[in-house]
Design an enzyme around this catalytic site. Sequence first.
Site, PDB file in Angstrom:
ATOM      1  N   THR A  38       0.848  -1.203   0.000  1.00  0.00           N
ATOM      2  CA  THR A  38       0.000   0.000   0.000  1.00  0.00           C
ATOM      3  C   THR A  38       0.879   1.248   0.000  1.00  0.00           C
ATOM      4  O   THR A  38       0.622   2.208  -0.733  1.00  0.00           O
ATOM      5  CB  THR A  38      -0.951  -0.005   1.213  1.00  0.00           C
ATOM      6  OG1 THR A  38      -1.520  -1.305   1.355  1.00  0.00           O
ATOM      7  CG2 THR A  38      -2.064   1.014   1.038  1.00  0.00           C
ATOM      8  N   LYS A 101       1.178  -4.556  12.871  1.00  0.00           N
ATOM      9  CA  LYS A 101       2.033  -4.271  11.730  1.00  0.00           C
ATOM     10  C   LYS A 101       3.236  -5.204  11.748  1.00  0.00           C
ATOM     11  O   LYS A 101       3.537  -5.817  12.756  1.00  0.00           O
ATOM     12  CB  LYS A 101       2.523  -2.815  11.778  1.00  0.00           C
ATOM     13  CG  LYS A 101       1.378  -1.818  11.574  1.00  0.00           C
ATOM     14  CD  LYS A 101       1.857  -0.371  11.543  1.00  0.00           C
ATOM     15  CE  LYS A 101       3.074  -0.144  10.755  1.00  0.00           C
ATOM     16  NZ  LYS A 101       3.017  -0.642   9.373  1.00  0.00           N
ATOM     17  N   GLY A 104       5.498  -7.012   6.595  1.00  0.00           N
ATOM     18  CA  GLY A 104       6.645  -6.831   5.696  1.00  0.00           C
ATOM     19  C   GLY A 104       7.968  -6.837   6.440  1.00  0.00           C
ATOM     20  O   GLY A 104       8.999  -6.465   5.872  1.00  0.00           O
ATOM     21  N   GLU A 110       9.548   0.965  11.496  1.00  0.00           N
ATOM     22  CA  GLU A 110       8.244   1.638  11.384  1.00  0.00           C
ATOM     23  C   GLU A 110       7.864   2.280  12.719  1.00  0.00           C
ATOM     24  O   GLU A 110       7.372   3.410  12.760  1.00  0.00           O
ATOM     25  CB  GLU A 110       7.175   0.630  10.951  1.00  0.00           C
ATOM     26  CG  GLU A 110       7.357   0.163   9.514  1.00  0.00           C
ATOM     27  CD  GLU A 110       6.419  -0.948   9.095  1.00  0.00           C
ATOM     28  OE1 GLU A 110       6.273  -1.157   7.886  1.00  0.00           O
ATOM     29  OE2 GLU A 110       5.842  -1.626   9.962  1.00  0.00           O
ATOM     30  N   LYS A 128      -8.653  -4.718   6.167  1.00  0.00           N
ATOM     31  CA  LYS A 128      -7.761  -4.607   7.335  1.00  0.00           C
ATOM     32  C   LYS A 128      -8.486  -4.162   8.608  1.00  0.00           C
ATOM     33  O   LYS A 128      -7.912  -4.230   9.702  1.00  0.00           O
ATOM     34  CB  LYS A 128      -6.630  -3.607   7.035  1.00  0.00           C
ATOM     35  CG  LYS A 128      -5.849  -3.866   5.753  1.00  0.00           C
ATOM     36  CD  LYS A 128      -4.973  -5.065   5.875  1.00  0.00           C
ATOM     37  CE  LYS A 128      -4.106  -5.322   4.640  1.00  0.00           C
ATOM     38  NZ  LYS A 128      -3.054  -4.356   4.387  1.00  0.00           N
TER      39      LYS A 128
HETATM   40  C1  5RP Z   1       5.326  -3.845   6.915  1.00  0.00           C
HETATM   41  C2  5RP Z   1       3.990  -3.449   7.414  1.00  0.00           C
HETATM   42  C3  5RP Z   1       2.948  -3.125   6.387  1.00  0.00           C
HETATM   43  O1  5RP Z   1       2.485  -1.842   6.622  1.00  0.00           O
HETATM   44  C4  5RP Z   1       1.829  -4.115   6.494  1.00  0.00           C
HETATM   45  O2  5RP Z   1       2.365  -5.429   6.386  1.00  0.00           O
HETATM   46  C5  5RP Z   1       0.786  -3.902   5.401  1.00  0.00           C
HETATM   47  O3  5RP Z   1       1.360  -4.205   4.161  1.00  0.00           O
HETATM   48  P1  5RP Z   1       0.531  -4.138   2.812  1.00  0.00           P
HETATM   49  O4  5RP Z   1       0.275  -2.700   2.537  1.00  0.00           O
HETATM   50  O5  5RP Z   1       1.450  -4.778   1.809  1.00  0.00           O
HETATM   51  O6  5RP Z   1      -0.729  -4.921   3.001  1.00  0.00           O
HETATM   52  O7  5RP Z   1       3.707  -3.384   8.570  1.00  0.00           O
HETATM   53  O8  5RP Z   1       6.159  -4.253   7.956  1.00  0.00           O
END
Ligand code: 5RP
Length: 230
Positions: A38, A101, A104, A110, A128
């Site tokens: 995103t 979170k 990723g 973060e 979400k």
């Molecule tokens: C990465 C994160 C991302 O913000 C979370 O995994 C959402 O990812 P995506 O936008 O691909 O669904 O916390 O560490």
Amino acid sequence: MNSPAPVLSQDALKTLVGEAALQYVVPGEIVGVGTGSTVNKFIDALATIKDQIKGAVSSSVASTERLQALGIKVFEASEVEELSVYIDGADEIDHQGHMVKGGGAALTREKIVAAQSRKFVCIADASKLVQTLGQFPLPVEVIPMATAHVMRRFAAMGGQAAVRQKNGQPLVTDNGQHIVDVTGLAITDPLTFETDVSQWPGVVTVGVFAHQKAHVCLLGTAEGVKTLTF
Ligand code: 5RP
């Protein structure tokens, strides 16, 4: 007769909220940038106004590479005292703005950039939004020596923990650590949960963002972008 609204794909919803987040970017300033698919949409949109900002502080190597490839200057977090806004995605967000979170694996950086920012704007598609955190496996960044101990503590709470793998090996984060993903938890008190787990020896960062919760969520829905404020 009105024709029904077109059904947007999850990818299209991510693009919508990524573009909508531009309204929170303050001209002339440095913007905090998260990580994930995103946020990649947001970075692409940010590139269209790159001449209006000073640059970005990034939460991962992946986002840094994307920002730089698009000609956006990336500052070290330590070079900046405070950011007016941090834009990031989430794996889950509840109706109070608490999030899970780390899907990723970028949760530690973060949380650092979020803590430096006055406003956290979460961008997410409607899938979400949850009543209670814990449906998505909870990521926890752990010093490898402590992994077995941390997993036993989650098992004692009724969770099932697994070390995240990449190419048949434990995934190594940007910080050189491992990720434990925990399922089977209902996180009914995110603030207390985050406080408690953060104190376990060997835990670098727990993926519950309650102390650094979102102030705004731009939610991509079939009816367009909904703005939730917390
Ligand atoms: C990465 C994160 C991302 O913000 C979370 O995994 C959402 O990812 P995506 O936008 O691909 O669904 O916390 O560490």
